[in-house]
Design a protein around this motif. Structure first.
Motif, PDB file in Angstrom:
ATOM      1  N   MET A  26       0.733  -1.049   0.089  1.00 55.97           N
ATOM      2  CA  MET A  26      -0.109  -0.127   0.029  1.00 55.97           C
ATOM      3  C   MET A  26       1.063   1.278  -0.014  1.00 55.97           C
ATOM      4  O   MET A  26       0.778   2.441  -0.611  1.00 55.97           O
ATOM      5  CB  MET A  26      -0.805   0.036   1.295  1.00 55.97           C
ATOM      6  N   PHE A  27       1.923   1.221   0.974  1.00 54.85           N
ATOM      7  CA  PHE A  27       2.870   2.363   1.120  1.00 54.85           C
ATOM      8  C   PHE A  27       3.494   2.782  -0.236  1.00 54.85           C
ATOM      9  O   PHE A  27       3.837   3.863  -0.565  1.00 54.85           O
ATOM     10  CB  PHE A  27       3.568   2.441   2.382  1.00 54.85           C
ATOM     11  N   LYS A  28       3.837   1.775  -0.917  1.00 61.35           N
ATOM     12  CA  LYS A  28       4.709   1.576  -2.335  1.00 61.35           C
ATOM     13  C   LYS A  28       3.852   2.557  -3.325  1.00 61.35           C
ATOM     14  O   LYS A  28       4.572   3.201  -4.151  1.00 61.35           O
ATOM     15  CB  LYS A  28       5.112   0.472  -2.856  1.00 61.35           C
ATOM     16  N   LYS A  29       2.716   2.701  -3.157  1.00 66.11           N
ATOM     17  CA  LYS A  29       1.795   3.504  -4.074  1.00 66.11           C
ATOM     18  C   LYS A  29       1.281   4.865  -3.842  1.00 66.11           C
ATOM     19  O   LYS A  29       1.137   5.590  -4.412  1.00 66.11           O
ATOM     20  CB  LYS A  29       0.268   2.647  -4.168  1.00 66.11           C
ATOM     21  N   ILE A  30       1.848   5.042  -2.501  1.00 64.33           N
ATOM     22  CA  ILE A  30       1.706   6.423  -1.974  1.00 64.33           C
ATOM     23  C   ILE A  30       2.782   7.272  -2.707  1.00 64.33           C
ATOM     24  O   ILE A  30       3.966   7.158  -2.812  1.00 64.33           O
ATOM     25  CB  ILE A  30       1.780   6.661  -0.645  1.00 64.33           C
ATOM     26  N   GLY A  31       2.235   8.511  -3.469  1.00 58.36           N
ATOM     27  CA  GLY A  31       3.073   9.428  -3.848  1.00 58.36           C
ATOM     28  C   GLY A  31       2.911  10.886  -3.825  1.00 58.36           C
ATOM     29  O   GLY A  31       2.755  11.154  -2.537  1.00 58.36           O
ATOM     30  N   PRO A  32       2.713  11.662  -4.796  1.00 57.31           N
ATOM     31  CA  PRO A  32       2.545  13.114  -4.656  1.00 57.31           C
ATOM     32  C   PRO A  32       1.698  13.502  -3.635  1.00 57.31           C
ATOM     33  O   PRO A  32       1.381  14.613  -3.363  1.00 57.31           O
ATOM     34  CB  PRO A  32       2.436  13.270  -6.029  1.00 57.31           C
ATOM     35  N   GLY A  33       0.379  12.690  -3.555  1.00 58.85           N
ATOM     36  CA  GLY A  33      -0.673  13.180  -3.058  1.00 58.85           C
ATOM     37  C   GLY A  33      -0.337  13.388  -1.556  1.00 58.85           C
ATOM     38  O   GLY A  33      -1.016  14.456  -0.987  1.00 58.85           O
ATOM     39  N   VAL A  34       0.532  12.860  -0.919  1.00 55.96           N
ATOM     40  CA  VAL A  34       0.910  13.110   0.363  1.00 55.96           C
ATOM     41  C   VAL A  34       1.668  14.625   0.641  1.00 55.96           C
ATOM     42  O   VAL A  34       1.454  15.236   1.555  1.00 55.96           O
ATOM     43  CB  VAL A  34       1.744  11.923   0.882  1.00 55.96           C
ATOM     44  N   LEU A  35       2.366  15.135  -0.520  1.00 56.18           N
ATOM     45  CA  LEU A  35       2.671  16.471  -0.576  1.00 56.18           C
ATOM     46  C   LEU A  35       1.810  17.179  -0.485  1.00 56.18           C
ATOM     47  O   LEU A  35       1.945  18.389   0.007  1.00 56.18           O
ATOM     48  CB  LEU A  35       3.943  16.572  -1.541  1.00 56.18           C
ATOM     49  N   ILE A  36       0.788  16.987  -1.275  1.00 57.04           N
ATOM     50  CA  ILE A  36      -0.376  17.823  -1.706  1.00 57.04           C
ATOM     51  C   ILE A  36      -1.118  18.082  -0.448  1.00 57.04           C
ATOM     52  O   ILE A  36      -1.481  19.159   0.163  1.00 57.04           O
ATOM     53  CB  ILE A  36      -1.326  17.431  -2.616  1.00 57.04           C
ATOM     54  N   ALA A  37      -1.142  16.835   0.687  1.00 55.19           N
ATOM     55  CA  ALA A  37      -2.107  16.933   1.491  1.00 55.19           C
ATOM     56  C   ALA A  37      -1.114  17.605   2.970  1.00 55.19           C
ATOM     57  O   ALA A  37      -1.642  18.650   3.434  1.00 55.19           O
ATOM     58  CB  ALA A  37      -2.307  15.661   2.349  1.00 55.19           C
ATOM     59  N   ALA A  38       0.179  17.502   2.810  1.00 52.75           N
ATOM     60  CA  ALA A  38       0.843  18.335   3.656  1.00 52.75           C
ATOM     61  C   ALA A  38       0.766  19.812   3.400  1.00 52.75           C
ATOM     62  O   ALA A  38       0.991  20.539   4.281  1.00 52.75           O
ATOM     63  CB  ALA A  38       2.249  17.769   3.522  1.00 52.75           C
ATOM     64  N   ALA A  39       0.580  19.936   1.973  1.00 52.24           N
ATOM     65  CA  ALA A  39       0.781  21.512   1.639  1.00 52.24           C
ATOM     66  C   ALA A  39      -0.425  22.378   2.174  1.00 52.24           C
ATOM     67  O   ALA A  39      -0.243  23.374   2.809  1.00 52.24           O
ATOM     68  CB  ALA A  39       0.883  21.465   0.127  1.00 52.24           C
ATOM     69  N   PHE A  40      -1.576  21.399   2.184  1.00 54.31           N
ATOM     70  CA  PHE A  40      -2.886  22.368   2.639  1.00 54.31           C
ATOM     71  C   PHE A  40      -2.949  22.253   4.067  1.00 54.31           C
ATOM     72  O   PHE A  40      -3.818  23.086   4.623  1.00 54.31           O
ATOM     73  CB  PHE A  40      -3.881  21.935   1.628  1.00 54.31           C
ATOM     74  N   ILE A  41      -2.380  21.410   4.644  1.00 59.46           N
ATOM     75  CA  ILE A  41      -2.462  21.391   6.029  1.00 59.46           C
ATOM     76  C   ILE A  41      -1.468  22.321   6.739  1.00 59.46           C
ATOM     77  O   ILE A  41      -0.552  21.433   7.414  1.00 59.46           O
ATOM     78  CB  ILE A  41      -2.556  20.021   6.790  1.00 59.46           C
ATOM     79  N   GLY A  42      -1.742  23.347   6.488  1.00 60.33           N
ATOM     80  CA  GLY A  42      -0.500  24.317   7.456  1.00 60.33           C
ATOM     81  C   GLY A  42      -1.086  25.022   8.501  1.00 60.33           C
ATOM     82  O   GLY A  42      -2.268  25.001   8.858  1.00 60.33           O
ATOM     83  N   PRO A  43      -0.436  25.858   8.874  1.00 62.04           N
ATOM     84  CA  PRO A  43      -1.129  26.845  10.201  1.00 62.04           C
ATOM     85  C   PRO A  43      -2.231  27.648   9.767  1.00 62.04           C
ATOM     86  O   PRO A  43      -3.127  27.485  10.753  1.00 62.04           O
ATOM     87  CB  PRO A  43       0.457  27.753  10.640  1.00 62.04           C
ATOM     88  N   GLY A  44      -2.324  28.047   8.557  1.00 62.36           N
ATOM     89  CA  GLY A  44      -3.632  28.832   8.309  1.00 62.36           C
ATOM     90  C   GLY A  44      -4.826  27.981   8.395  1.00 62.36           C
ATOM     91  O   GLY A  44      -5.880  28.405   8.676  1.00 62.36           O
TER      92      GLY A  44
ATOM     93  N   ALA B 237      -2.366   6.898  -9.348  1.00 59.59           N
ATOM     94  CA  ALA B 237      -2.269   8.153  -8.978  1.00 59.59           C
ATOM     95  C   ALA B 237      -3.852   8.559  -8.257  1.00 59.59           C
ATOM     96  O   ALA B 237      -3.600   9.507  -7.317  1.00 59.59           O
ATOM     97  CB  ALA B 237      -1.966   8.889 -10.299  1.00 59.59           C
ATOM     98  N   ARG B 238      -4.752   8.168  -8.911  1.00 56.71           N
ATOM     99  CA  ARG B 238      -6.188   8.446  -8.564  1.00 56.71           C
ATOM    100  C   ARG B 238      -6.228   8.067  -6.964  1.00 56.71           C
ATOM    101  O   ARG B 238      -6.662   8.540  -6.034  1.00 56.71           O
ATOM    102  CB  ARG B 238      -7.198   8.194  -9.444  1.00 56.71           C
ATOM    103  N   TRP B 239      -5.843   6.903  -6.833  1.00 52.75           N
ATOM    104  CA  TRP B 239      -6.062   6.011  -5.567  1.00 52.75           C
ATOM    105  C   TRP B 239      -5.057   7.075  -4.493  1.00 52.75           C
ATOM    106  O   TRP B 239      -5.469   7.279  -3.525  1.00 52.75           O
ATOM    107  CB  TRP B 239      -5.228   4.812  -5.586  1.00 52.75           C
ATOM    108  N   ASP B 240      -3.874   7.381  -5.052  1.00 53.58           N
ATOM    109  CA  ASP B 240      -3.019   8.159  -3.996  1.00 53.58           C
ATOM    110  C   ASP B 240      -3.557   9.608  -3.620  1.00 53.58           C
ATOM    111  O   ASP B 240      -3.631   9.744  -2.694  1.00 53.58           O
ATOM    112  CB  ASP B 240      -1.590   8.371  -4.893  1.00 53.58           C
ATOM    113  N   THR B 241      -4.196  10.148  -4.710  1.00 55.19           N
ATOM    114  CA  THR B 241      -4.862  11.456  -4.520  1.00 55.19           C
ATOM    115  C   THR B 241      -5.961  11.448  -3.404  1.00 55.19           C
ATOM    116  O   THR B 241      -6.181  11.999  -2.509  1.00 55.19           O
ATOM    117  CB  THR B 241      -5.438  12.015  -5.886  1.00 55.19           C
ATOM    118  N   ILE B 242      -6.846  10.352  -3.767  1.00 52.82           N
ATOM    119  CA  ILE B 242      -7.932  10.112  -2.761  1.00 52.82           C
ATOM    120  C   ILE B 242      -7.620   9.883  -1.473  1.00 52.82           C
ATOM    121  O   ILE B 242      -8.037  10.516  -0.488  1.00 52.82           O
ATOM    122  CB  ILE B 242      -8.998   9.139  -3.532  1.00 52.82           C
ATOM    123  N   MET B 243      -6.799   8.948  -1.293  1.00 54.74           N
ATOM    124  CA  MET B 243      -6.330   8.598   0.192  1.00 54.74           C
ATOM    125  C   MET B 243      -5.498   9.558   0.749  1.00 54.74           C
ATOM    126  O   MET B 243      -6.029   9.841   1.897  1.00 54.74           O
ATOM    127  CB  MET B 243      -5.272   7.114   0.006  1.00 54.74           C
TER     128      MET B 243
END
Length: 397
Positions: A1-19, A219-225
């Motif tokens: 499962m974790f091998k399939k995780i990709g750019p989506g995790v950086l996108i999630a990290a980007a929008f969960i900021g202090p704001g 990529a779709r799975w990564d984005t949704i997850m």
């Protein structure tokens, strides 16, 4: 499962900021669980737009700005569009970077106290610099998976500690309501989640991870997850904040302090860890997104280690550390960034939906009818959001 995780995790990290955490805190303290539906709506909109950006990036193997430049044939419209994109993202990310580093600093203060607080921004800046300078995309991906996991665990535990009422949470999620005075908070929740620069970042990052059309499903799975997990974090902050009977809570640090008398040091430390992780991830992704956008807009075709690519993210990072270290609040720059983003979000949403409908760009992977209907609804909503944010900043309401 974790091998399939990709750019989506950086996108999630980007929008969960202090704001985002601050907006969620205010939503929870002021309106309880009532605005959870707005966060759910934001997450769905983010998933739809980010999936389109990722699909476009994999099919074209180009950044979003590259595709837009190629498809806008009128020279003046193309130049104006690129200027707005550059202005909004480069200047905007520089203005917001101080807040990102500040969020991580508050997390360290919650964990280690305020004795060495003046050194925390430099520590955060150095850590972000080291990860970007010495790391590769794959290394960053692994670091972000750890930080997102840490953030998720911290905020979920914090929410559970407050003893939330499940029935009220479900009502807040699926029965939309607009309590008196909540409109600007709803706009803030959506505005901090559906982030324009993430569309550019995602389209560029998928090129680092995937090259084949067969990777679209992954990529779709990564984005949704990944974005779903990010949404869970945001909702947990709202739920935790709803437990505090005080109107004096205006920030994530106030939330950490407010939870302490009710639930002891445990909540404060979990909140501190989560806030540090949120701040450091946004401190890295904002400069990285700016570098990718500049790369596309100027047509450099530069790699991760190229000096031009590095010069952009170093500049954004230095500006953030400088503003925070000397207590400078660039209000006018932030106002410009807010207006520019208010214009950019609906404009980019329109351009993105247009691009993923073009057969000469996407071939058989262009949008279907359902994707278009959802896309147009999001475009209309982003236009409303953009106009409201501009009106708010300019003081016209």
């Amino acid at each position: 499962m974790f091998k399939k995780i990709g750019p989506g995790v950086l996108i999630a990290a980007a929008f969960i900021g202090p704001g985002t955490i601050t907006a969620c805190t205010i939503a929870g303290v002021s309106f309880g669980y009532a605005l959870l539906w707005a966060m759910l709506l934001s997450i769905i909109a983010t998933m739809v737009l980010q999936e389109m950006a990722a699909r476009l990036g994999i099919i074209t193997q180009k950044g979003l700005a590259d595709v837009i430049k190629n498809e806008l044939t009128d020279r003046r419209i193309r130049a104006l569009t690129i200027a707005i994109i550059l202005g909004a993202i480069l200047i905007g990310n520089a203005a917001y970077e101080a807040g990102n580093i500040g969020g991580a600093t508050l997390g360290l203060e919650a964990l280690f106290g305020e004795k060495y607080a003046k050194f925390y921004p430099i520590v955060i800046g150095f850590l972000a610099f080291a990860l970007l300078w010495y790391g590769s995309y794959k290394a960053l991906e692994k670091v972000f998976i750890i930080l997102i996991a840490l953030m998720s665990f911290s905020f979920v535990i914090t929410a559970i500690l407050t003893g939330p009422i499940l029935g009220e949470i479900l009502k807040g999620l699926f029965v939309p309501s607009m309590p008196s005075g909540s409109l600007l908070t709803v706009i803030a929740l959506v505005g901090t989640t559906v982030v324009p620069y993430n569309l550019f970042l995602h389209a560029s990052l998928v090129n680092e991870k995937w090259k084949l059309t067969s990777d679209l499903k992954t990529a779709r799975w990564d984005t949704i997850m990944s974005i779903g997990l990010g949404g869970l974090v945001s909702m947990c902050v709202i739920i935790a904040a709803a437990a505090i009977p005080s109107d004096e809570v205006k920030s994530a640090m106030d939330l950490a302090m407010g939870l302490e008398p009710l639930f002891g040091n445990t909540a404060r430390y979990f909140m501190g860890i989560g806030l540090f992780a949120a701040g450091i991830t946004s401190s890295i992704t904002a400069p990285l997104a700016a570098a990718y956008v500049a790369n596309s807009c100027f047509g450099w075709k530069a790699g991760f280690k190229d000096w031009r690519f590095r010069l952009v993210w170093i500049s954004i990072l230095l500006v953030g550390v400088f503003f925070l270290s000397f207590g400078i609040k660039p209000i006018e720059i932030i106002k410009f960034a807010q207006v520019a983003n208010g214009i950019l979000l609906p404009a980019i949403a329109v351009l993105l939906v247009w691009m993923v409908n073009k057969a000469n760009v996407m071939g058989v992977y262009k949008n279907n009818l359902t994707q278009n209907i959802v896309g147009y609804v999001i475009v209309a909503f982003s236009l409303f959001l953009g106009l409201k944010s501009i009106v708010k900043v300019l003081g016209l309401y």
